[in-house]
Design an enzyme around this catalytic site. Structure first.
Site, PDB file in Angstrom:
ATOM      1  N   ASP A  18       0.820  -1.230   0.000  1.00 34.65           N
ATOM      2  CA  ASP A  18       0.000   0.000   0.000  1.00 34.65           C
ATOM      3  C   ASP A  18       0.843   1.265   0.000  1.00 34.65           C
ATOM      4  OD1 ASP A  18      -2.266  -1.710   0.373  1.00 34.65           O
ATOM      5  OD2 ASP A  18      -1.794  -1.767   2.507  1.00 34.65           O
ATOM      6  N   LYS A  21       2.284   2.188  -4.978  1.00 41.97           N
ATOM      7  CA  LYS A  21       2.935   1.664  -6.196  1.00 41.97           C
ATOM      8  C   LYS A  21       2.112   1.987  -7.424  1.00 41.97           C
ATOM      9  CE  LYS A  21       2.793  -2.402  -4.399  1.00 41.97           C
ATOM     10  NZ  LYS A  21       2.380  -2.031  -3.050  1.00 41.97           N
ATOM     11  N   GLY A  45      -4.484  -4.179  -4.357  1.00 42.58           N
ATOM     12  CA  GLY A  45      -5.358  -3.174  -4.958  1.00 42.58           C
ATOM     13  C   GLY A  45      -4.582  -1.909  -5.200  1.00 42.58           C
ATOM     14  N   HIS A  46      -4.438  -1.526  -6.443  1.00 39.28           N
ATOM     15  CA  HIS A  46      -3.748  -0.279  -6.748  1.00 39.28           C
ATOM     16  C   HIS A  46      -4.780   0.792  -7.043  1.00 39.28           C
ATOM     17  CE1 HIS A  46      -0.069  -2.312  -6.702  1.00 39.28           C
ATOM     18  NE2 HIS A  46      -0.122  -2.841  -7.898  1.00 39.28           N
ATOM     19  N   GLN A 226       1.881  -5.864  -3.216  1.00 40.10           N
ATOM     20  CA  GLN A 226       2.262  -5.952  -1.803  1.00 40.10           C
ATOM     21  C   GLN A 226       3.645  -5.320  -1.576  1.00 40.10           C
ATOM     22  OE1 GLN A 226       1.255  -9.405  -3.058  1.00 40.10           O
ATOM     23  NE2 GLN A 226      -0.860  -8.934  -2.641  1.00 40.10           N
TER      24      GLN A 226
HETATM   25  P1  GDP Z   1      -0.485   0.493  -3.769  1.00 41.67           P
HETATM   26  O1  GDP Z   1      -1.166  -0.815  -3.610  1.00 41.67           O
HETATM   27  O2  GDP Z   1       0.931   0.446  -3.333  1.00 41.67           O
HETATM   28  O3  GDP Z   1      -0.676   1.094  -5.129  1.00 41.67           O
HETATM   29  O4  GDP Z   1      -1.157   1.492  -2.762  1.00 41.67           O
HETATM   30  P2  GDP Z   1      -2.698   1.836  -2.588  1.00 41.67           P
HETATM   31  O5  GDP Z   1      -3.285   2.184  -3.881  1.00 41.67           O
HETATM   32  O6  GDP Z   1      -3.366   0.813  -1.751  1.00 41.67           O
HETATM   33  O7  GDP Z   1      -2.578   3.112  -1.633  1.00 41.67           O
HETATM   34  C1  GDP Z   1      -2.076   4.233  -2.051  1.00 41.67           C
HETATM   35  C2  GDP Z   1      -3.135   5.307  -1.831  1.00 41.67           C
HETATM   36  O8  GDP Z   1      -2.475   6.509  -1.598  1.00 41.67           O
HETATM   37  C3  GDP Z   1      -4.021   5.545  -3.027  1.00 41.67           C
HETATM   38  O9  GDP Z   1      -5.292   5.920  -2.594  1.00 41.67           O
HETATM   39  C4  GDP Z   1      -3.335   6.688  -3.752  1.00 41.67           C
HETATM   40  O10 GDP Z   1      -4.228   7.479  -4.519  1.00 41.67           O
HETATM   41  C5  GDP Z   1      -2.802   7.459  -2.594  1.00 41.67           C
HETATM   42  N1  GDP Z   1      -1.560   8.161  -2.839  1.00 41.67           N
HETATM   43  C6  GDP Z   1      -0.486   7.784  -3.594  1.00 41.67           C
HETATM   44  N2  GDP Z   1       0.484   8.691  -3.508  1.00 41.67           N
HETATM   45  C7  GDP Z   1       0.026   9.673  -2.675  1.00 41.67           C
HETATM   46  C8  GDP Z   1       0.591  10.875  -2.165  1.00 41.67           C
HETATM   47  O11 GDP Z   1       1.722  11.235  -2.437  1.00 41.67           O
HETATM   48  N3  GDP Z   1      -0.188  11.602  -1.311  1.00 41.67           N
HETATM   49  C9  GDP Z   1      -1.438  11.235  -0.963  1.00 41.67           C
HETATM   50  N4  GDP Z   1      -2.119  12.007  -0.120  1.00 41.67           N
HETATM   51  N5  GDP Z   1      -1.996  10.104  -1.426  1.00 41.67           N
HETATM   52  C10 GDP Z   1      -1.282   9.342  -2.247  1.00 41.67           C
END
Ligand code: GDP
Length: 426
Positions: A18, A21, A45-46, A226
């Protein structure tokens, strides 16, 4: 990350997942010709935000949101066909065209409904915090050499016979686990008969396509799911996922050799979160944790579960630099820290009274460690409008510099908001 000598880049989570990515893959996909998911399944989930639209992708690589990108579900992924096609239909409903640019490896294993029943049943006794999406049992079948692969759908008669045996086996196991529910063979047969005509036209030897594309000088992005601390070998075992999330898994799961990889970008939050059970040494006390959760919107994209929140843990990220061979870091969610007056950073651990600079392999030891914190001053100003390092408040800049020093890898990106444009390239 891409340059004339860097054609194949891996993006991995460097903490417990999370990390954002999806956003980094989305940003890098702009320069890539091909994006490949290499492990995990619909438990990841991205979330990608484009303008006012939010896309949550579980099975399809987030590169699909760039119209010129070819996307592949690699052999290392376990494919949940229902989720895959639901996602594909949702993309179509929002006018994202996927025809001719989405491929699925014939070697990827299929997640069947009986895997989900087994997952839910074993979670009741093991309490590992799995998502119940059948990922673990599918990988168990893969390594037990009784899995059903996407390519098996080409021979439906054989696939039906395989399913008959597997469903009966799953039902025996469910009985042993004391669960009343049973998998239905007709439902499984119906599923593969419905699925085969849809998935087979997308099916091919994706590794071969990646190999040929690299030979032709195209740019390939390998997208992990992950994070390193959830890797089945290197993570906080047994509170881990069932695949190799670290960069070594990228070559295997995409079907290319490790020498093809030119760079590895580790995505880290400016703080730390973890979903599910298991140790989280730098977990914040409840008030600060709640504040991080609220400001960072730390709820799972797949399950909606609240994430546990804590401060940046340099021991974790140093470990991640080592086991992934990270060549760069992307720090995300710096903006979430904008309102804090002081920001603790975990620099090392103390284990049973002794300094400990490395991640212990034993989860019980990790549960006992006490983090050493360094307190850095906050900046108490918004950072979400920054597009260059020089735009950041001095304290925010110092914070980022300190993370880089502690982690031991160069920071290449700083993300300051969820939108595509809210990024600083260093
Ligand atoms: P992933 O599985 O690693 O892609 O992560 P997730 O999608 O579960 O969580 C990342 C969340 O953080 C998403 O809702 C993104 O839109 C949000 N996000 C990503 N980068 C940033 C950031 O720099 N600032 C903020 N506030 N939100 C971010």
């Amino acid at each position: 990350m891409f340059d004339p000598k860097t054609h194949c880049v891996v993006v991995v989570g460097a903490q417990w997942g999370d990390e954002g990515k999806g956003k980094l893959v989305d940003v890098l996909a702009e320069q890539a010709d091909i994006v490949v998911r290499y492990q995990g399944g619909a438990n990841a989930g991205h979330t990608v935000v484009i303008g006012d639209s939010q896309f949550v992708l579980h099975q399809i690589p987030s590169g699909i949101l760039h119209s010129r990108c070819i996307c592949m579900v690699g052999n290392g992924v376990v494919l949940d066909p229902e989720t895959f096609f639901t996602e594909l239909d949702a993309l179509a409903a929002r006018d994202v065209a996927t025809a001719g640019r989405l491929f699925v490896s014939e070697r990827a294993h299929l997640v069947m409904p009986y895997h989900k029943l087994l997952d839910v049943a074993s979670e009741k006794s093991q309490q590992l915090g799995t998502t119940g999406r059948g990922i673990g049992p599918t990988y168990e079948d893969k390594y037990g050499r009784r899995g059903i692969r996407v390519g098996d759908l080409r021979h439906l008669e054989t696939a039906r016979a395989q399913l008959t045996e597997r469903v009966a086996r799953a039902n025996r196991l469910l009985g042993l686990m004391g669960v009343a529910e049973r998998a239905s063979l007709p439902q499984h047969i119906d599923l593969i008969e419905r699925l085969a005509p849809r998935v087979l036209p997308l099916t091919c030897d994706t590794g071969l396509l990646v190999y040929r594309s690299l030979k032709e000088g195209r740019r390939v992005l390998l997208e992990g799911a992950q994070g390193a601390l959830l890797d089945v070998d290197h993570g906080t075992y047994p509170f881990v996922t069932s695949s190799n999330t670290t960069a070594g898994g990228a070559a295997v799961g995409a079907g290319i050799g490790p020498t093809a990889v030119d760079g590895v970008l580790g995505v880290v939050k400016a703080y730390t979160t973890r979903v599910g059970n298991g140790p989280l040494p730098t977990e914040a006390e409840p008030v600060a944790a709640e504040e991080l959760r609220r400001l960072g919107d730390e709820f799972g994209a797949t399950t909606g579960r609240p994430r546990r929140c804590g401060w940046f843990d340099a021991t974790v990220v140093r470990f991640s630099v080592r086991v992934n061979g990270l060549t760069g870091l992307a720090v995300t969610k710096l903006d979430v820290l904008d309102s804090f007056a002081e920001i603790p950073v975990g620099t090392a651990y103390v284990l049973d009274g002794d300094a400990c600079g490395e991640m212990p392999a034993d989860v019980r030891a990790l549960e006992r460690v006490k983090p050493r914190f360094e307190i850095l001053p906050g900046w108490r100003r918004p950072t979400s409008g920054a597009r260059r390092l020089a735009d950041l408040p001095a304290e925010a800049r110092a914070y980022v510099d300190r993370l880089q020093d502690l982690a031991g890898a160069p920071i290449r990106y700083v993300s300051v908001g969820s939108r595509r444009d809210q990024i600083i390239q260093v």
